[in-house]
Design a protein around this motif. Structure first.
Motif, PDB file in Angstrom:
ATOM      1  N   ARG A  62     -13.955  -3.437  -4.704  1.00 21.64           N
ATOM      2  CA  ARG A  62     -13.687  -3.394  -3.389  1.00 21.64           C
ATOM      3  C   ARG A  62     -14.768  -4.535  -2.719  1.00 21.64           C
ATOM      4  NH1 ARG A  62     -16.522   1.368  -4.164  1.00 21.64           N
ATOM      5  NH2 ARG A  62     -18.312   1.447  -2.590  1.00 21.64           N
ATOM      6  N   VAL A  76     -13.667  -1.232   4.718  1.00 22.22           N
ATOM      7  CA  VAL A  76     -13.597  -1.127   3.211  1.00 22.22           C
ATOM      8  C   VAL A  76     -12.222  -1.673   2.626  1.00 22.22           C
ATOM      9  CG1 VAL A  76     -13.892  -0.069   0.768  1.00 22.22           C
ATOM     10  CG2 VAL A  76     -15.554   0.471   2.749  1.00 22.22           C
ATOM     11  N   GLN A  77     -12.047  -2.573   1.734  1.00 21.97           N
ATOM     12  CA  GLN A  77     -10.792  -2.897   1.211  1.00 21.97           C
ATOM     13  C   GLN A  77     -10.639  -2.929  -0.164  1.00 21.97           C
ATOM     14  OE1 GLN A  77      -9.449  -7.131   2.495  1.00 21.97           O
ATOM     15  NE2 GLN A  77      -7.308  -6.770   1.400  1.00 21.97           N
ATOM     16  N   ALA A  78     -10.003  -2.006  -0.710  1.00 20.62           N
ATOM     17  CA  ALA A  78      -9.948  -1.820  -2.335  1.00 20.62           C
ATOM     18  C   ALA A  78      -8.615  -2.512  -2.451  1.00 20.62           C
ATOM     19  CB  ALA A  78      -9.917  -0.520  -2.591  1.00 20.62           C
ATOM     20  N   ASP A  79      -8.468  -3.510  -3.476  1.00 13.63           N
ATOM     21  CA  ASP A  79      -7.009  -4.346  -3.850  1.00 13.63           C
ATOM     22  C   ASP A  79      -7.353  -4.536  -4.780  1.00 13.63           C
ATOM     23  OD1 ASP A  79      -5.441  -6.813  -3.935  1.00 13.63           O
ATOM     24  OD2 ASP A  79      -5.065  -6.017  -1.889  1.00 13.63           O
ATOM     25  N   ASP A  87     -16.744  -7.834  -6.157  1.00 14.61           N
ATOM     26  CA  ASP A  87     -17.448  -6.296  -5.908  1.00 14.61           C
ATOM     27  C   ASP A  87     -18.816  -6.310  -6.109  1.00 14.61           C
ATOM     28  OD1 ASP A  87     -16.612  -3.199  -6.079  1.00 14.61           O
ATOM     29  OD2 ASP A  87     -18.069  -3.559  -7.443  1.00 14.61           O
TER      30      ASP A  87
END
Length: 416
Positions: A62, A76-79, A87
């Motif tokens: 993330r 938070v951006q999880a992609d 990360d």
């Protein structure tokens, strides 16, 4: 989907330290894909999952973007497109920004060779014993000021990189430390207190100016003189750091270390015209530590022990001069009869205080043994027969308590 072990597990393995916990990063996956493989989602803020067998934490790779001041001011951006390097870039220190492929994670450093993912020079900084921030994004999270200080206490022979200290000072000057969440401040301080050289944590916080913001009651102790015949180190702040390191040396529990930290806060506002004496500092210390504990949400057991130590440490130091009746009064003020285990902690904190002085590090503390003997003698008194006999004589309430107290004084006298 690729999985890597990251952070402290890699760092500690490279340092030859035991690895107790492992954190994992998953690259190229989604929450749906993780759940489909049996991983259990936990938490609301971050995409973290528990492994179905090991129960270790696996986090999706993330990025983080600051949206407001304070610990929770991050988006938070999880992609699946977030790379491992991206990360690792959000981590605090280079020594915590390394990763190893899952297949090699349990094999140990001897098998890692060139398989360590180390885009920010963590291995170099481990070799040179330097705590250095990863990227300029370091300055977005003021908690990292505390984390650097805590790591300095854990790895006492590491230095803080000049540019990292400069960032920390700037963050303090910009007011970032003013917006730290009290619970996080306490959490980091508590961890730092339990490391092998707590004084380093406070030295780093002082150097960057954060101690004045977070613990002004402690910060003002530096430069305050004490009587040299009792304190050869003279400076009260220096004494406090000697006491903290003594508590670590004697492997004291957290509550004792907190009591050590706060027992002399009152010396910071001693009137200048009476220095280097500190008459009445015990009572002032209690009032100050109560405010600190309320502000930082310090656990009740730590707060209550600190209050007793701050109020009574001078009397405990001088207890060799006390007779049976005065000893019994001291035990009662410390609630040593109702809380015998806590009283043992009180004496441990007082020993750290006595030995946390220049040239006194190896000196014995016989006061503890004498007071414990007195406590044990008082505890051995059978109170029920005394109460029954007193009641039969028509005595009530406080009168019965007085009879029990006399019996305990007699037992204490016999033990000395």
């Amino acid at each position: 989907m690729e999985i890597f072990v990251v952070g402290g597990a890699v760092r500690d393995a490279l340092m030859g330290l035991p690895v107790n916990d492992r954190d994992w990063v998953v690259v190229g996956s989604t929450p749906e894909a993780m759940s489909a493989q049996g991983f259990v989602p936990v938490g609301k803020d971050f995409p973290v999952f528990l492994h179905p067998q090991s129960r270790e934490e696996y986090a999706l790779a993330r990025t983080e973007r600051k949206t407001a001041r304070g610990y929770k001011g991050f988006a938070v951006q999880a992609d699946p497109e977030v790379t491992l390097e991206e990360d690792l870039a959000r981590r605090d220190l280079t020594v915590n920004a390394m990763a190893v492929p899952e297949a090699l994670a349990h094999a140990g450093p001897s098998a890692w060779a060139d398989q360590i993912v180390d885009p920010y020079g963590g291995q170099r900084d481990l070799q040179h014993k330097v705590l250095r921030h990863v990227t300029e994004a370091y300055a977005e999270d003021p908690v990292r000021i505390l984390r650097v200080a805590r790591f300095a206490a854990r790895f006492a022979d590491f230095s803080v990189a000049g540019e990292t200290m400069a960032w920390m000072r700037q963050m303090v000057e910009d007011g970032e430390a003013d917006h730290l969440v009290p619970e996080r401040v306490w959490q980091e301080l508590a961890k730092g207190l339990m490391n092998e050289k707590p004084s380093r944590m406070f030295e780093v916080l002082r150097e960057c100016g954060a101690l004045q913001v977070l613990l002004p009651e402690l910060d003002r102790l530096w430069g305050v003189p004490q009587r040299p015949e009792y304190h050869p180190e003279v400076d009260t702040g220096v004494h406090m750091m000697l006491v903290m390191d003594m508590a670590a040396r004697l492997n004291m529990p957290l509550a004792v270390r907190v009591a050590c930290l706060m027992h002399d806060l009152g010396k910071g506002n001693t009137p200048a015209d009476v220095l280097p004496r500190h008459i009445g500092h015990e009572g002032r210390s209690v009032k100050l530590l109560q405010k600190v504990c309320e502000r930082l949400r310090v656990p009740t057991d730590c707060k209550e022990l600190a209050e007793v130590v701050a109020r009574e440490h001078g009397n405990i130091h001088r207890s060799a001069e006390l007779g049976p009746e005065a000893l019994m009064r001291l035990l009662e003020r410390c609630d040593a009869i109702r809380q015998p285990e806590r009283f043992a902690r009180v004496l441990q904190a007082c020993e750290c205080d006595a030995r946390g002085r220049l040239g006194f590090e190896a000196v014995a503390y016989p006061q503890a043994e004498r007071l414990l003997k007195a406590q044990h003698a008082a505890l051995a008194v059978e109170t029920t027969p005394i109460a029954q006999a007193a009641a039969a004589q028509g005595l009530k309430g406080a009168q019965i308590g007085e009879q029990i107290s006399k019996a305990r004084v007699k037992a204490v006298a016999a033990s000395l």
